[in-house]
Design an enzyme around this catalytic site. Structure first.
Site, mmCIF file in Angstrom:
data_model
loop_
_atom_site.group_PDB
_atom_site.id
_atom_site.type_symbol
_atom_site.label_atom_id
_atom_site.label_comp_id
_atom_site.label_asym_id
_atom_site.label_seq_id
_atom_site.Cartn_x
_atom_site.Cartn_y
_atom_site.Cartn_z
ATOM 1 N N GLU A 135 0.810 -1.211 0.000
ATOM 2 C CA GLU A 135 0.000 0.000 0.000
ATOM 3 C C GLU A 135 0.843 1.261 0.000
ATOM 4 O OE1 GLU A 135 -2.797 -3.159 0.799
ATOM 5 O OE2 GLU A 135 -0.823 -2.692 1.656
ATOM 6 N N PHE A 187 -7.110 -1.482 5.037
ATOM 7 C CA PHE A 187 -5.783 -1.456 4.426
ATOM 8 C C PHE A 187 -5.257 -0.030 4.292
ATOM 9 C CE2 PHE A 187 -6.938 -5.566 1.907
ATOM 10 C CZ PHE A 187 -6.910 -6.279 3.091
ATOM 11 N N HIS A 228 -10.190 -6.225 10.213
ATOM 12 C CA HIS A 228 -10.808 -5.953 8.916
ATOM 13 C C HIS A 228 -12.209 -5.364 9.034
ATOM 14 C CE1 HIS A 228 -7.696 -8.946 7.922
ATOM 15 N NE2 HIS A 228 -7.641 -8.329 6.762
#
Length: 334
Positions: free
Chosen positions: A55, A81, A124
């Site tokens: 990322e 993310f 998440h």
């Protein structure tokens, strides 16, 4: 108007903007085999670019491309993310225009689903729109319908500033009517999804649909609910919210994100500062608690506002008015 899913509507907006503007391109992990697979033949591998699982690297590349005049759309995979690219998003994308005195712009769109309520545990399942609203320079949208997803995405790609789009994962398959033609929904404009007179419910993400369902139930009980869909967290349409509160005199803010320092707190503070004189009852916030998301599906489902909890809170908020109406009906019958 044709009916398509939320996810297809948003993807259509990106592809149509790519046809309209050759500077627009998509980048992200596995985008060539995902939602954009069918478009690779049309646009080629240069404009639909796979990236490595890094990322910091590909967000930085996207920011660099935007600074040199391109208009990247980064598909982030999952909104948590974003943490791995925090420095790039908050220190570079958000601040470059200001720090260069307006000589540079970062026309970048960052899109990722906010995945929660599906037992993916703490790593998440965060809802990050409130966290990133603390970074001046970023615009933030949270669409709730296919029509909004397409219109807001078009506006985001055309905007000269970095825009973060949080797609509520539970809404990606939602079907809805989407107008034909080149329509754009301006950023910073809330939407009154349902008009009412007794109480305003300000909501975002899936909570908008829970609020609408609660409004249907409450209408049968004599409570008229106005539902305001925030849609754009930054810029926030304070005027629409305040006008609604001035009309109803009661307000509840519903946000599936944590309570402290979130969007619900900002809306509540805005109402307290600018519309206190209109209030007939205290401001109510319904949010998730300030805890990491548990893995247990049962425990996680207890965290978020629901149609039932919204309806119950609205009944309590409107209780004095409903009691007065009941007394008046009783008196008139006598």
């Amino acid at each position: 108007m044709p009916q398509i899913t939320y996810n297809d509507a948003s993807t259509e907006a990106v592809l149509e903007e790519m046809r309209r503007d050759p500077r627009v391109f998509v980048m992200g992990q596995d985008v060539q085999s995902g939602a954009y697979a069918a478009a690779v033949g049309e646009f080629g591998l240069e404009r639909i670019r796979n990236t490595p699982i890094s990322e910091t690297g590909f967000y930085g590349a996207g920011i660099g491309a935007a600074l040199t005049g391109m208009r990247p759309v980064i598909e982030g995979g999952c909104s948590t993310f974003f943490y791995s690219a925090m420095d790039q998003i908050v220190n570079q994308a958000a601040k470059s225009r200001y720090m260069f005195g307006g000589q540079a712009s970062v026309p970048l769109v960052i899109r990722a689903p906010a995945v929660y309520s599906v037992a993916l545990a703490a790593h998440h399942s965060d809802r990050l729109w409130g966290l990133f609203s603390q970074a001046p320079g970023l615009k933030i949208i949270v669409p709730t319908t296919p029509r909004d997803a397409k219109g807001l995405m078009r506006a985001a790609i055309r905007d000269p500033n970095p825009v973060m789009c949080f797609d509520d994962f539970s809404l990606l398959g939602l079907m809805g009517e989407v107008p034909d033609g080149d329509y754009v929904i301006p950023l910073g404009v809330a939407d009154i999804k349902r008009a009412g007179s007794d109480v305003t419910i300000v909501a975002l993400a899936k909570a908008v649909h829970h609020a609408l369902a609660a409004a249907d139930v409450l209408e049968r009980e004599g409570i008229s609910v106005e539902v305001v869909d925030i849609r754009s967290v930054v810029p926030l349409d304070r005027r629409t919210i305040l006008n609604s509160v001035a009309k109803t005199g009661r307000v509840m803010v519903v946000d599936p994100a944590p309570r402290t320092g979130g969007v619900a707190a900002e809306v509540a503070a805005t109402v307290a500062e600018e519309a206190l004189g209109y209030l007939k009852a205290p401001i109510v916030r319904l949010t998730a608690p300030d805890i990491p998301v548990p893995f247990s599906p049962h425990l996680e489902q207890l965290m978020y506002p629901t149609m039932e909890s919204i309806a119950a809170a609205a009944r309590k908020l409107c209780a004095p008015q409903i009691s007065t109406r009941t007394e008046r009906r009783g008196s008139s019958r006598q």
